[in-house]
Scaffold this active site. Structure first.
Site, PDB file in Angstrom:
ATOM      1  N   THR A   1       0.852  -1.184   0.000  1.00  0.00           N
ATOM      2  CA  THR A   1       0.000   0.000   0.000  1.00  0.00           C
ATOM      3  C   THR A   1       0.889   1.236   0.000  1.00  0.00           C
ATOM      4  O   THR A   1       2.089   1.158   0.253  1.00  0.00           O
ATOM      5  CB  THR A   1      -0.903   0.054   1.248  1.00  0.00           C
TER       6      THR A   1
ATOM      7  N   ILE B   1       2.481  -1.105   5.252  1.00  0.00           N
ATOM      8  CA  ILE B   1       1.889   0.195   5.547  1.00  0.00           C
ATOM      9  C   ILE B   1       3.023   1.204   5.678  1.00  0.00           C
ATOM     10  O   ILE B   1       4.080   0.897   6.244  1.00  0.00           O
ATOM     11  CB  ILE B   1       1.027   0.165   6.827  1.00  0.00           C
TER      12      ILE B   1
ATOM     13  N   ILE C   1       6.612  -2.448   7.622  1.00  0.00           N
ATOM     14  CA  ILE C   1       6.572  -0.988   7.727  1.00  0.00           C
ATOM     15  C   ILE C   1       7.384  -0.424   6.576  1.00  0.00           C
ATOM     16  O   ILE C   1       8.566  -0.736   6.422  1.00  0.00           O
ATOM     17  CB  ILE C   1       7.157  -0.499   9.067  1.00  0.00           C
ATOM     18  N   LYS C   2       6.758   0.430   5.770  1.00  0.00           N
ATOM     19  CA  LYS C   2       7.448   1.004   4.615  1.00  0.00           C
ATOM     20  C   LYS C   2       8.172   2.287   5.025  1.00  0.00           C
ATOM     21  O   LYS C   2       7.576   3.210   5.570  1.00  0.00           O
ATOM     22  CB  LYS C   2       6.454   1.313   3.488  1.00  0.00           C
ATOM     23  N   ILE C   3       9.464   2.296   4.736  1.00  0.00           N
ATOM     24  CA  ILE C   3      10.311   3.449   5.026  1.00  0.00           C
ATOM     25  C   ILE C   3      11.005   3.860   3.730  1.00  0.00           C
ATOM     26  O   ILE C   3      11.589   3.010   3.054  1.00  0.00           O
ATOM     27  CB  ILE C   3      11.353   3.101   6.100  1.00  0.00           C
TER      28      ILE C   3
END
Length: 392
Positions: free
Chosen positions: A44, A108, A139-141
């Site tokens: 996403t 996310i 976790i998208k960084i």
């Protein structure tokens, strides 16, 4: 009938869906893709959530509850998006369990406005990890300069990470370094490395869009002949670097402790130029240990007419280097292309995040936010007390 997506999966490419919405969840559409189209993960981003919340009535009940409670806009966005991601994690759990935690992941993204702030990115990552509370979360960084230490610090906490917005080879090497350092710290901190996952999202079609624009401006026949070649060559050379890093002694030590490699994930794989084959960024990027995250339209297109021709990457390194040399010879500065794409990538996600905030703010207002809400009542009581004190 040949199951083309199964062939792709058998060639070592994990098929992930680049989309999520509550309609897709409540209708059973995501689970159907998992069962019938070999979809083994979900990504996403702020753009996807902005569209999902603007299109559907499925969020109305939650928006009404948030408005009644007087929850602020930014916290409401977290509640709405983490609800969907938690649900998606549960839908994808069979893929997670069946792959020993490699697939079945749902991503996310941290607030993209924090892309240049390391400490706040880590704090946001920890908050999202706690809120969703599912082992198959990513976790998208973003892979900005400030994002690199945040990637290491987040992994060191035992949190799985999807590194996003990677465009260039040198930055990709820095991302892999951040991953290795993060796992080494996680091990030192006592975390089970087998539970920590990571992918590195290397963007594809946006590279061609930017390079093709520059080639068109050059205008020569030699330049025009190079259109549509930069993105695939860039990704192929990224896989070469991946192969080198994940055959090193440093990696082998982590693997012996149970670690899974950080797989390259091909992102932005829908073609932006209608002259190009609609599945070109899937067919030309097949290699073991990769992920290809696709919009649903590309998944269906590949199921219909995609061709799995075995590994289309590892034998193409020399040809890819020639593409880069040819681009340089006609005056295309790839370093500038990469800097431009990273800057625009962050800006686009920031704009989408603002669109998301604005949309949720309007929805909360329409649902009655501020009308008798606890926050408003508290402020009213405070003002009344202040006035009473002043009159005493």
């Amino acid at each position: 009938m040949t199951d083309k997506l199964n062939e792709l999966s058998a060639a070592g490419v994990a098929v992930w869906l680049d989309d999520l919405s509550r309609v897709r969840l409540s209708s059973g559409g995501l689970d159907q893709l998992r069962r019938e189209k070999h979809v083994a993960g979900v990504t996403t981003n702020p753009t996807i959530f902005a569209k999902a919340l603007s299109d559907a009535d499925e969020y109305n009940w939650q928006l009404r509850d948030l408005a009644t409670r007087g929850v602020e806009v930014e916290e409401s966005v977290r509640m709405l998006t983490t609800y969907d991601v938690r649900w998606a994690c549960d839908v994808m759990r069979p893929s997670y369990d069946g792959s020993d935690g490699v697939d079945g992941r749902v991503s996310i993204e941290v607030d993209p406005r924090l892309a240049h702030e390391s400490d706040r990115t880590v704090a946001e990552a920890k908050a999202l990890w706690w809120l969703v509370d599912r082992p198959n979360l990513f976790i998208k960084i973003p892979a900005t300069e400030a994002g690199l230490p945040a990637i290491t610090a987040t992994l060191a906490e035992g949190i799985s990470v999807n590194v996003t917005l990677i465009f260039g080879l040198d930055r990709y090497s820095a991302v892999m370094e951040a991953f290795l350092a993060g796992l080494e710290q996680a091990k030192a901190n006592g975390h089970d490395l087998s539970k920590i996952g990571s992918v590195a999202s290397f963007f594809v079609s946006r590279v061609d869009s930017e390079v093709d624009k520059r080639l068109e401006k050059v205008g020569s026949d030699q330049a025009k002949a190079l259109k549509g070649k930069a993105a695939i060559a860039n990704a192929q050379l990224a896989y070469e670097r991946y192969s080198e890093v994940f055959s090193s002694d440093r990696w082998k030590a982590l693997a012996a402790a149970g670690a899974h490699p950080q797989r390259p994930l091909w992102a932005s794989t829908s073609t932006k130029n209608p002259d190009y084959r609609d599945v070109i960024y899937v067919e030309e990027l097949i290699a073991p240990g990769t992920v290809n995250t696709m919009p649903e339209s590309v998944i269906h297109a590949y199921a219909d007419h995609g061709e799995t021709r075995g590994d289309t990457i590892t034998g193409a390194y020399d040809a890819a280097r020639k593409v880069f040399a040819d681009l340089e010879s006609v005056g295309v500065d790839m370093d500038d292309v990469i800097v431009t794409l990273e800057r625009e990538g962050v800006e686009k996600f920031e704009a989408s995040w603002q669109e998301l905030l604005d949309g949720v703010r309007k929805s909360l207002e329409a649902a009655g936010a501020g009308k008798g809400s606890p926050n408003k009542a508290a402020k009213g009581n405070a003002k009344a007390a202040e006035k009473a004190g002043g009159n005493a």
